[in-house]
Design an enzyme around this catalytic site. Structure first.
Site, PDB file in Angstrom:
ATOM      1  N   ASP A  20      39.038  35.348  33.924  1.00  0.00           N
ATOM      2  CA  ASP A  20      38.358  34.054  33.964  1.00  0.00           C
ATOM      3  C   ASP A  20      38.541  33.491  35.612  1.00  0.00           C
ATOM      4  OD1 ASP A  20      37.953  33.921  31.378  1.00  0.00           O
ATOM      5  OD2 ASP A  20      40.032  33.511  30.906  1.00  0.00           O
ATOM      6  N   GLU A  65      30.489  33.930  29.647  1.00  0.00           N
ATOM      7  CA  GLU A  65      31.642  34.774  29.901  1.00  0.00           C
ATOM      8  C   GLU A  65      32.055  35.632  28.434  1.00  0.00           C
ATOM      9  OE1 GLU A  65      34.712  36.381  32.453  1.00  0.00           O
ATOM     10  OE2 GLU A  65      32.758  35.120  32.756  1.00  0.00           O
ATOM     11  N   GLU A 100      34.499  45.640  27.677  1.00  0.00           N
ATOM     12  CA  GLU A 100      33.448  44.817  27.217  1.00  0.00           C
ATOM     13  C   GLU A 100      31.762  45.652  27.608  1.00  0.00           C
ATOM     14  OE1 GLU A 100      36.522  41.300  27.801  1.00  0.00           O
ATOM     15  OE2 GLU A 100      34.678  41.229  29.161  1.00  0.00           O
TER      16      GLU A 100
END
EC number: 2.7.1.147
Length: 497
Positions: free
Chosen positions: A481, A297, A328
């Site tokens: 998450d 992750e 990201e």
């Protein structure tokens, strides 16, 4: 007598409404409902079934989301964990005596002024970001004000702990968490999360989560989206101190899925320590028995050299699966000179075709193929209004359910509801898009009744679904998450992996 007369009038009027309906069948439903309610006959019957695009999409998801045949039994998660202190960013900065000035990004925060400028920079974009605060004393002073601030809330924090907590909600799963776990965090964790004694420490690591709402104003500043700015002075997670404890715990725990996170926390470390630690990460992953998938992750980063090293120094080929968001993904392609790397930032909603090109490039350049000994076969990309799951063919199944489940949990967790509440969410995904910009992609028109769209490109499958975005989110922290954990929960890896 009066009671009988009232009933007769009501019956007569109801009959009249019926006649109107028979004579004027095209009369709008709103007019009939208005007439019905004015006669004090109670609320008009609701039209059958979900009619809004949001309702149709949510119903279609529920039909698509099925558990895989082979399910995970034991999941090991590491190595970043902390306590999140969540509060209003504007109110904290006001309490610190700061006033809104010009926004400016800082890769590392050294002072209160740096914090104020970076917060304004990202709040103005409505973008999430995470930064290291270098001054220990100043950070502790700010953390104390934040922790004691009226309305501040304490939650499980850190990608590993949050993913572990989400998995632990499934009572048939056993979850191991390795990370720096202090007394407050241990108290907050689900009873179903096992923490090895070597992971326990006397003091918690605190991360400050400064939230803001869509449309929230501070001076001339107005946030286009709800989001959060995260900062910390976290040395335990920064040095990935629990990596060796994590790997040594796996032999006894015997997981069938490993989830790794926390590489972004190394940004506060020296270049030499970063290089040394990355080599140790790769060596540690290679010690995990063959056949156990490893999900990495990612999280917000600013150090291009560190990101490039993660991509090129065998970290990507050593892991099986990646989870990341639009910030990201763009930073990754910029750092490694991938497709659309000249783009400085996304202009609003990330273009689906561009995202698809970058995901394709990652799996083609760094994923498993006949000529490359890589384990990487899966990427779960999530942004506010849609998700894409990209997989190398022949390694994963149930991905249609997995991407739908990931998107569904984004809507329920942000609104803090058990199921999708269609009155509190909106469909904001692009209604039409092209699946690629670097080649002749397909033109897709979104259909809420068939919310998962699939396309293929040179042995790689893409599953796209919109997100039902919470109009008034309760909490945005840990959403990525939860999305990654839910997507993994519904994923099934082929037994020959």
């Amino acid at each position: 007598m009066a009671l009988w007369r009232g009933s007769a009038y009501a019956g007569f009027l109801a009959l009249a409404v019926g006649c109107v309906f028979l004579l004027e069948p095209e009369l709008p439903g709103s007019a009939l409902r208005c007439l019905w309610s004015s006669l004090c006959l109670g609320p008009a019957p609701a039209p059958p079934g979900p009619v809004s695009p949001e309702g149709r999409l949510a119903a279609a998801w529920d039909a698509l989301i099925v558990r895989p045949v082979r399910r995970w039994r034991r999941v090991a998660v590491g190595v970043n964990a902390c306590v999140d202190v969540v509060l209003s960013g504007v109110k904290l900065l006001q309490a610190l005596g700061l006033s809104p000035g010009n926004g400016k990004d800082h890769s590392i925060l050294h002072s209160r002024n740096d914090l104020e400028e970076a917060f304004i920079h990202f709040m103005g974009k409505g973008a999430a970001a995470e930064r290291f605060f270098s001054d220990k004393e100043t950070f502790h002073d700010i953390a104390q004000v934040a922790s004691e601030f009226p309305g501040a809330q304490h939650y499980v924090g850190g990608n590993a702990a949050l993913i572990g907590q989400k998995f632990a909600a499934n009572s048939d799963l056993k979850v191991l968490l390795c990370g720096p776990v202090g007394p407050k965090l241990h108290e907050l964790l689900d009873d179903n999360v096992f923490v090895p004694p070597e992971s326990l420490q006397e003091v918690d690591e605190f991360h400050l989560i400064l939230e803001y709402q869509a449309g929230e104003e501070w001076g001339q500043l107005k946030a286009p989206h709800a989001n959060r700015f995260i900062f910390s002075h976290d040395l335990s997670n920064g040095a990935m101190n629990m990596l060796e404890v994590f790997v040594s715990s796996l032999e006894e725990f015997q997981p069938d899925l490993v989830v790794l996170s926390g590489l972004h926390m190394m940004e506060g470390q020296s270049k030499e320590l970063q290089r040394k630690r990355l080599l140790e990460v790769v060596a540690s992953i290679s010690d995990i028995p063959t056949g156990i998938p490893v999900h990495l992750e990612l999280a917000s980063m600013t150090d291009r050299e560190l990101m490039s090293s993660i991509v090129h120094q065998q970290v990507f080929p050593a892991v099986t699966s990646l989870g990341l968001n639009e910030q990201e993904l763009l930073f990754l392609t910029q750092s490694a000179s991938g497709p659309h790397s000249s783009l400085s930032s996304w202009n609003g909603v990330p273009d689906v075709g561009m995202v698809s090109d970058i995901l394709f490039w990652i799996l083609k350049e760094h994923g498993r193929s006949k000529s490359r000994a890589s384990d990487l076969t899966r990427i779960h990309f999530h942004t506010l209004v849609y998700h894409i799951l990209a997989t190398v063919d022949g390694h994963w199944t149930n991905q249609l359910a997995a991407v739908a489940a990931g998107a569904r949990v984004a809507g329920t967790q942000a609104c803090a509801t058990e199921t999708i509440d269609t009155s509190r969410v909106s469909l904001r995904a692009p209604q039409e898009f092209t699946t690629s910009h670097s080649e002749a992609g397909s033109r897709i028109v979104l259909n809420p009744n068939k919310p998962v769209v699939e396309w293929h490109r040179e042995g790689i499958s893409f599953h796209f679904t919109p997100v039902l975005v919470c109009k008034d989110p309760i909490r945005t922290v840990g959403l990525g998450d939860a999305i990654s954990a839910e997507g993994l929960f519904y994923s099934e890896v082929h037994s020959h992996y």
